[in-house]
Design a protein around this motif. Structure first.
Motif, PDB file in Angstrom:
ATOM      1  N   THR A  75       0.838  -1.205   0.000  1.00  0.00           N
ATOM      2  CA  THR A  75       0.000   0.000   0.000  1.00  0.00           C
ATOM      3  C   THR A  75       0.874   1.256   0.000  1.00  0.00           C
ATOM      4  O   THR A  75       1.844   1.358   0.737  1.00  0.00           O
ATOM      5  CB  THR A  75      -0.916   0.006   1.235  1.00  0.00           C
ATOM      6  N   GLY A  76       0.523   2.193  -0.857  1.00  0.00           N
ATOM      7  CA  GLY A  76       1.290   3.435  -0.952  1.00  0.00           C
ATOM      8  C   GLY A  76       2.441   3.382  -1.925  1.00  0.00           C
ATOM      9  O   GLY A  76       3.140   4.386  -2.114  1.00  0.00           O
ATOM     10  N   THR A  77       2.655   2.239  -2.566  1.00  0.00           N
ATOM     11  CA  THR A  77       3.672   2.173  -3.619  1.00  0.00           C
ATOM     12  C   THR A  77       3.073   2.701  -4.916  1.00  0.00           C
ATOM     13  O   THR A  77       1.854   2.690  -5.115  1.00  0.00           O
ATOM     14  CB  THR A  77       4.153   0.729  -3.852  1.00  0.00           C
ATOM     15  N   GLY A  78       3.944   3.135  -5.813  1.00  0.00           N
ATOM     16  CA  GLY A  78       3.477   3.560  -7.132  1.00  0.00           C
ATOM     17  C   GLY A  78       2.799   2.414  -7.860  1.00  0.00           C
ATOM     18  O   GLY A  78       1.835   2.626  -8.609  1.00  0.00           O
ATOM     19  N   TRP A  79       3.306   1.194  -7.629  1.00  0.00           N
ATOM     20  CA  TRP A  79       2.719   0.009  -8.275  1.00  0.00           C
ATOM     21  C   TRP A  79       1.259  -0.155  -7.866  1.00  0.00           C
ATOM     22  O   TRP A  79       0.390  -0.342  -8.716  1.00  0.00           O
ATOM     23  CB  TRP A  79       3.519  -1.231  -7.885  1.00  0.00           C
ATOM     24  N   TYR A  80       0.988  -0.075  -6.565  1.00  0.00           N
ATOM     25  CA  TYR A  80      -0.386  -0.285  -6.104  1.00  0.00           C
ATOM     26  C   TYR A  80      -1.302   0.847  -6.563  1.00  0.00           C
ATOM     27  O   TYR A  80      -2.442   0.608  -6.983  1.00  0.00           O
ATOM     28  CB  TYR A  80      -0.427  -0.401  -4.578  1.00  0.00           C
ATOM     29  N   GLU A  81      -0.805   2.072  -6.500  1.00  0.00           N
ATOM     30  CA  GLU A  81      -1.635   3.211  -6.897  1.00  0.00           C
ATOM     31  C   GLU A  81      -2.042   3.113  -8.361  1.00  0.00           C
ATOM     32  O   GLU A  81      -3.091   3.645  -8.758  1.00  0.00           O
ATOM     33  CB  GLU A  81      -0.895   4.519  -6.632  1.00  0.00           C
ATOM     34  N   ALA A  82      -1.225   2.444  -9.177  1.00  0.00           N
ATOM     35  CA  ALA A  82      -1.526   2.327 -10.612  1.00  0.00           C
ATOM     36  C   ALA A  82      -2.504   1.189 -10.919  1.00  0.00           C
ATOM     37  O   ALA A  82      -2.969   1.065 -12.062  1.00  0.00           O
ATOM     38  CB  ALA A  82      -0.231   2.110 -11.389  1.00  0.00           C
ATOM     39  N   GLN A  83      -2.836   0.365  -9.918  1.00  0.00           N
ATOM     40  CA  GLN A  83      -3.743  -0.757 -10.158  1.00  0.00           C
ATOM     41  C   GLN A  83      -5.184  -0.260 -10.264  1.00  0.00           C
ATOM     42  O   GLN A  83      -5.588   0.681  -9.575  1.00  0.00           O
ATOM     43  CB  GLN A  83      -3.631  -1.784  -9.030  1.00  0.00           C
ATOM     44  N   PRO A  84      -5.982  -0.879 -11.142  1.00  0.00           N
ATOM     45  CA  PRO A  84      -7.401  -0.482 -11.244  1.00  0.00           C
ATOM     46  C   PRO A  84      -8.168  -0.923 -10.003  1.00  0.00           C
ATOM     47  O   PRO A  84      -7.728  -1.788  -9.240  1.00  0.00           O
ATOM     48  CB  PRO A  84      -7.873  -1.243 -12.491  1.00  0.00           C
ATOM     49  N   GLU A  85      -9.324  -0.308  -9.786  1.00  0.00           N
ATOM     50  CA  GLU A  85     -10.153  -0.700  -8.649  1.00  0.00           C
ATOM     51  C   GLU A  85     -10.665  -2.119  -8.847  1.00  0.00           C
ATOM     52  O   GLU A  85     -10.802  -2.610  -9.966  1.00  0.00           O
ATOM     53  CB  GLU A  85     -11.305   0.283  -8.473  1.00  0.00           C
TER      54      GLU A  85
END
Length: 359
Positions: free
Chosen positions: A240-250
């Motif tokens: 959580t809070g990584t660029g990878w996770y933020e880029a994931q769709p809902e």
């Protein structure tokens, strides 16, 4: 007249009686192994026996868990200050929370092969502790377990699967000596030390079995993650809070073959089917998904994380596949409408408050 033979027999009997009396008297003295004298004794919160000898060795005997303490050790400050070595004998399976919290003179620990869990803050602040070998059967090392053990330079980890909590090793000499970047403890990704540089891509080592709670949390510059199929367990909010996770769709986000987290809010009563081949359900994966009413879990799943279905208030039933051996703490806590749960055939342990408030 008493002949010489009779006199000899009398002398032998006297000698035997004298030796017998000495044996009984010695047996009554509080002696421990190696001739050390027991200076204190008592019971752990769960009733296991402990003794403290004049050479500073504390020995724990019993079966099962030692039991949890509250915010400090079950021992007094004076007792903690005397301890130089701890020997936990076979039969003990769990060292409870804060059991040996802040024993400043403790230098060595001997742990049994029967041990499978070291709870939160068990050895926190034992700043003279230098080395520890964690037995092969240990599957859980709680948060803060060895935190702030400044002198702890040598840690032998199990080569099998185990889970380690947030901050369990922070402040140890072992951790301080690790280079910046991903830090591994045995076959677990423990955390990312330092701040990741811009546009960081991480490929988790092949053969890694687990990822710790919050391992990469907040590392916004990590934009790409490659997770090997060997990873079967991921801790709470590890990415959580990584660029990878933020880029994931809902929706449901997968990390490798692990159902990592449901991102966003379910808009209506939801029925989910996990992908075939899914091997794990991460900690906090569906925490707070109050509209989740059913989920189908494939037989390939072998791990179920802490708080996985916390407060899933609409969930009515659950069927857990047989390969799951442990239901971790608070996994279904707050699932107030849960009426039935089919437990795995291979289940060995149910964590604290796993089904609390499942009315």
């Amino acid at each position: 007249m008493i002949d010489e033979k009779t006199k000899g027999e009398i002398r032998m009997k006297k000698t035997f009686c004298l030796l017998l009396v000495m044996f009984v008297l010695l047996g009554a003295l509080p002696l421990a192994a190696h001739g050390a004298t027991i200076v204190d004794s008592g019971k752990t919160p769960a009733g296991c026996d402990w003794t403290l000898t004049d050479d500073g060795t504390l020995t724990v005997d019993g079966n099962g868990t030692m039991g949890d303490s509250n915010d400090c050790s079950f021992l007094s400050e004076s007792q903690c200050n005397q301890i130089k070595a701890i020997k936990i004998n076979e039969g003990i399976s769990e060292i409870g929370e804060c059991a040996f919290y802040s024993c400043p003179s403790l230098k060595s620990v001997s742990l049994p092969s029967s041990l499978n869990k070291i709870c939160h803050n068990a050895f926190y602040g034992c700043y003279s502790l230098k080395t520890v070998s964690i037995p092969h059967n240990v599957s859980y090392i709680g948060s803060g377990s060895f935190g702030e053990c400044f002198s702890l330079t040598d840690i032998t980890f199990p080569t099998s699967f185990f889970v380690i909590g947030h901050g369990a090793l922070n402040g140890t000499a072992w951790y301080n000596n690790q280079p910046e970047g991903p830090v591994y403890a045995g076959k677990m990704l423990y955390n990312y030390k330092g701040k990741a540089p811009a546009n960081t891509k991480i490929s988790i080592k092949k053969g890694t079995l687990a990822v710790s709670d919050y391992a990469l949390s907040g590392q916004e510059n990590i934009i790409e993650l490659i997770i090997p199929d060997s990873v079967i367990s991921i801790g709470k909010d590890a990415f959580t809070g990584t660029g990878w996770y933020e880029a994931q769709p809902e929706g449901l986000v997968y990390a490798g073959k692990v159902a990592y987290k449901y991102k966003g809010t379910m808009s209506s009563k939801t029925d989910l089917v996990l992908k075939k081949g899914t091997t794990g359900i991460a900690g906090n994966a569906f925490s707070g998904c109050s509209l989740l009413q059913s989920i189908t879990i494939p037989d390939s799943v072998v791990s179920l994380g802490e708080n996985a279905f916390y407060n899933c208030e609409m969930l009515k039933s659950i069927v857990l596949p047989d390969p799951i051996k442990e239901i971790q703490d608070a996994a279904f806590c707050g699932c107030s409408m849960l009426k039935s749960a089919k437990l795995p055939k291979q289940l060995k342990k149910i964590g604290n408050e796993a089904f609390r408030n499942c009315n």
